[in-house]
Design a protein around this motif. Structure first.
Motif, PDB file in Angstrom:
ATOM      1  N   THR A  92     -12.537   1.014 -15.253  1.00 46.28           N
ATOM      2  CA  THR A  92     -13.265   0.749 -16.498  1.00 46.28           C
ATOM      3  C   THR A  92     -14.557  -0.037 -16.307  1.00 46.28           C
ATOM      4  O   THR A  92     -15.445   0.029 -17.144  1.00 46.28           O
ATOM      5  CB  THR A  92     -12.374  -0.053 -17.482  1.00 46.28           C
ATOM      6  N   CYS A  93     -14.701  -0.788 -15.245  1.00 41.58           N
ATOM      7  CA  CYS A  93     -15.887  -1.644 -15.094  1.00 41.58           C
ATOM      8  C   CYS A  93     -17.112  -0.785 -14.751  1.00 41.58           C
ATOM      9  O   CYS A  93     -17.000   0.411 -14.527  1.00 41.58           O
ATOM     10  CB  CYS A  93     -15.648  -2.688 -14.010  1.00 41.58           C
ATOM     11  N   HIS A  94     -18.289  -1.419 -14.676  1.00 39.77           N
ATOM     12  CA  HIS A  94     -19.494  -0.602 -14.451  1.00 39.77           C
ATOM     13  C   HIS A  94     -19.524   0.016 -13.063  1.00 39.77           C
ATOM     14  O   HIS A  94     -20.047   1.109 -12.879  1.00 39.77           O
ATOM     15  CB  HIS A  94     -20.776  -1.372 -14.804  1.00 39.77           C
ATOM     16  N   TYR A  95     -18.947  -0.642 -12.079  1.00 37.17           N
ATOM     17  CA  TYR A  95     -18.880  -0.016 -10.742  1.00 37.17           C
ATOM     18  C   TYR A  95     -18.018   1.250 -10.805  1.00 37.17           C
ATOM     19  O   TYR A  95     -18.382   2.290 -10.263  1.00 37.17           O
ATOM     20  CB  TYR A  95     -18.293  -0.991  -9.716  1.00 37.17           C
ATOM     21  N   CYS A  96     -16.870   1.134 -11.458  1.00 37.11           N
ATOM     22  CA  CYS A  96     -15.981   2.288 -11.577  1.00 37.11           C
ATOM     23  C   CYS A  96     -16.665   3.424 -12.336  1.00 37.11           C
ATOM     24  O   CYS A  96     -16.586   4.584 -11.932  1.00 37.11           O
ATOM     25  CB  CYS A  96     -14.690   1.886 -12.285  1.00 37.11           C
ATOM     26  N   ARG A  97     -17.340   3.078 -13.410  1.00 31.59           N
ATOM     27  CA  ARG A  97     -17.985   4.125 -14.221  1.00 31.59           C
ATOM     28  C   ARG A  97     -19.106   4.819 -13.453  1.00 31.59           C
ATOM     29  O   ARG A  97     -19.385   5.986 -13.664  1.00 31.59           O
ATOM     30  CB  ARG A  97     -18.513   3.530 -15.538  1.00 31.59           C
ATOM     31  N   ALA A 102     -15.202   1.370  -5.153  1.00 34.62           N
ATOM     32  CA  ALA A 102     -14.881   0.504  -4.012  1.00 34.62           C
ATOM     33  C   ALA A 102     -15.310  -0.943  -4.284  1.00 34.62           C
ATOM     34  O   ALA A 102     -14.805  -1.866  -3.652  1.00 34.62           O
ATOM     35  CB  ALA A 102     -15.570   1.022  -2.758  1.00 34.62           C
ATOM     36  N   TYR A 103     -16.257  -1.134  -5.211  1.00 32.20           N
ATOM     37  CA  TYR A 103     -16.776  -2.482  -5.492  1.00 32.20           C
ATOM     38  C   TYR A 103     -16.137  -3.115  -6.723  1.00 32.20           C
ATOM     39  O   TYR A 103     -16.569  -4.161  -7.172  1.00 32.20           O
ATOM     40  CB  TYR A 103     -18.299  -2.428  -5.677  1.00 32.20           C
ATOM     41  N   CYS A 104     -15.128  -2.471  -7.277  1.00 32.05           N
ATOM     42  CA  CYS A 104     -14.456  -2.977  -8.475  1.00 32.05           C
ATOM     43  C   CYS A 104     -13.889  -4.381  -8.219  1.00 32.05           C
ATOM     44  O   CYS A 104     -13.182  -4.598  -7.243  1.00 32.05           O
ATOM     45  CB  CYS A 104     -13.329  -2.014  -8.850  1.00 32.05           C
ATOM     46  N   HIS A 105     -14.217  -5.318  -9.102  1.00 32.07           N
ATOM     47  CA  HIS A 105     -13.698  -6.693  -8.960  1.00 32.07           C
ATOM     48  C   HIS A 105     -12.181  -6.738  -9.070  1.00 32.07           C
ATOM     49  O   HIS A 105     -11.534  -7.611  -8.505  1.00 32.07           O
ATOM     50  CB  HIS A 105     -14.273  -7.595 -10.067  1.00 32.07           C
ATOM     51  N   SER A 106     -11.621  -5.815  -9.869  1.00 33.99           N
ATOM     52  CA  SER A 106     -10.182  -5.876 -10.154  1.00 33.99           C
ATOM     53  C   SER A 106      -9.366  -4.980  -9.229  1.00 33.99           C
ATOM     54  O   SER A 106      -8.195  -4.732  -9.496  1.00 33.99           O
ATOM     55  CB  SER A 106      -9.922  -5.455 -11.600  1.00 33.99           C
ATOM     56  N   ARG A 107      -9.985  -4.433  -8.183  1.00 31.62           N
ATOM     57  CA  ARG A 107      -9.239  -3.510  -7.324  1.00 31.62           C
ATOM     58  C   ARG A 107      -8.065  -4.224  -6.647  1.00 31.62           C
ATOM     59  O   ARG A 107      -8.165  -5.387  -6.271  1.00 31.62           O
ATOM     60  CB  ARG A 107     -10.153  -2.848  -6.285  1.00 31.62           C
ATOM     61  N   LEU A 108      -6.985  -3.486  -6.513  1.00 29.07           N
ATOM     62  CA  LEU A 108      -5.788  -3.997  -5.847  1.00 29.07           C
ATOM     63  C   LEU A 108      -5.501  -3.081  -4.661  1.00 29.07           C
ATOM     64  O   LEU A 108      -5.656  -1.862  -4.765  1.00 29.07           O
ATOM     65  CB  LEU A 108      -4.594  -3.974  -6.808  1.00 29.07           C
ATOM     66  N   GLY A 109      -5.114  -3.654  -3.540  1.00 28.01           N
ATOM     67  CA  GLY A 109      -4.901  -2.850  -2.340  1.00 28.01           C
ATOM     68  C   GLY A 109      -3.449  -2.420  -2.178  1.00 28.01           C
ATOM     69  O   GLY A 109      -2.542  -3.220  -2.415  1.00 28.01           O
ATOM     70  N   TYR A 110      -3.245  -1.174  -1.769  1.00 29.14           N
ATOM     71  CA  TYR A 110      -1.898  -0.728  -1.403  1.00 29.14           C
ATOM     72  C   TYR A 110      -1.530  -1.378  -0.068  1.00 29.14           C
ATOM     73  O   TYR A 110      -2.368  -1.505   0.816  1.00 29.14           O
ATOM     74  CB  TYR A 110      -1.840   0.808  -1.313  1.00 29.14           C
ATOM     75  N   SER A 111      -0.268  -1.774   0.020  1.00 27.40           N
ATOM     76  CA  SER A 111       0.214  -2.533   1.176  1.00 27.40           C
ATOM     77  C   SER A 111      -0.396  -3.934   1.201  1.00 27.40           C
ATOM     78  O   SER A 111      -0.363  -4.622   2.215  1.00 27.40           O
ATOM     79  CB  SER A 111      -0.093  -1.797   2.492  1.00 27.40           C
TER      80      SER A 111
END
Ligand SMILES: [Zn+2]
Ligand SMILES: [Zn+2]
Length: 332
Positions: A92-97, A102-111
């Motif tokens: 939803t953020c501007h990077y995602c849009r 890859a630059y999303c502040h809220s990204r969560l990593g698998y593992s």
């Protein structure tokens, strides 16, 4: 179901039974068709990743088939074959849009913050999913998130132009042997560097030229090297930098020993107009680009071996084996 679980910080892993995952809103559950082992797993086991939750299911590279979708999932259905990005962006953020998730502040990593993929089934957020074209094999698709899609993005960030020459260090490694193919598929001439005489002929199947040895820059400079993909790290960085012609770009992927630092001579990079691009992951756009080249047969997966969940120890032995060529896969 069975899964490879890391119990705590630097506490190693074990194969054990865990609850089958159920999808929440905006999530799907996949049956894992192939996962892949990666040096990053070893760094995670050694405690270099600060954001890991425990216990956590190990593994961040996967291709699978959707078996169940959660609420609000519209674009994916049971039966779809998908890969996941290495992380889940919020979407939803501007990077995602802008397609730079890859630059999303809220990204969560698998593992990391989320359970990974060394299991019979896995829960994946819909923001991470990319559909796999029918012509791409499971082996080809599982290489995309951490290898071919990641390299594709690196070369895009380096503004690779058709006809330029790309040099790849660690060219027989899991990333290197595919990086040669991605660069070639994107229109480059490719030079592979390996320290192994024994593996030079395999590298030669994918490269226009092979250089054997750790001091490779003199030999490399017999032609203009425009881009280096350095998959090794501090042992090769200096030679990589010296190999580049003016205006060159180095895409730094490898970091085999995170405790080592490098003394950069600024004048050298300034006078030669050199760009250093630290690089790690792929976006959906890059994953789609690499999947397309895979489906077209321009990138062929090189598999060193495939192990089951129970054989995970053997898998990591293969990963560390200096004689292997290609990626080690896991088939649960
Ligand atoms: Zn990886
Ligand atoms: Zn975002």
């Amino acid at each position: 179901m069975k899964a490879v679980v890391v119990k705590g910080h630097k506490q190693g892993y074990e194969v054990r039974d865990v609850q089958d995952p159920r999808p929440g809103g905006g999530e799907v559950v996949i049956r894992v068709r192939r996962a892949a082992l990666c040096y990053r797993d070893l760094l995670q086991l050694q405690g270099f990743y600060p954001r890991m939750k425990y216990p956590v299911i190990l593994g961040h590279e996967v291709v699978g088939e959707i078996v169940e979708v959660g609420q609000g999932v519209n674009n994916f259905s049971p039966g779809d074959r998908v890969i996941s990005l290495l992380y889940a962006p919020d979407g939803t953020c501007h990077y995602c849009r802008e397609g730079e998730e890859a630059y999303c502040h809220s990204r969560l990593g698998y593992s990391e913050e989320l359970d990974g993929f060394f299991a019979e089934m896995a829960k994946v957020k819909v923001t991470s999913l990319v559909k796999v074209p029918a012509d791409a094999s499971d082996e080809g698709a599982v290489m995309v998130p951490c290898v071919t899609g990641m390299v594709y993005r690196g070369l895009r960030r380096a503004n690779l132009r058709e006809g330029e020459t790309v040099l790849v260090t660690g060219a027989s490694g899991g990333v290197g042997i595919h990086a040669l193919q991605v660069a070639k598929a994107m229109g480059a001439r490719v030079v592979g560097v390996t320290t192994s005489e024994e593996k030079a002929s395999i590298v030669g199947k994918y490269a226009d030229r092979v250089i054997v040895g750790s001091k490779f820059s003199e030999e490399a400079k017999k032609e203009d090297i425009n881009v280096v993909i350095d998959t090794v790290g501090t042992p090769t960085f200096d030679e990589s930098l010296k190999s580049l012609w003016m205006g060159g770009r180095i895409v730094q992927i490898g970091n085999v020993d995170p405790t080592q630092s490098y003394q950069l001579r600024l004048g050298y990079t300034i006078l030669k107009d050199i760009a250093i691009i630290g690089h790690a992951s792929a976006t959906k756009r890059d994953a789609e680009g690499a999947l397309k080249l895979t489906a077209e047969g321009k990138i062929r997966p090189v598999v060193a071996g495939t192990v089951s969940l129970q054989e995970i120890d053997k898998g990591y032995e293969m990963l560390k084996d200096k004689h292997k060529v290609g990626k080690v896969l896991l088939s649960p």
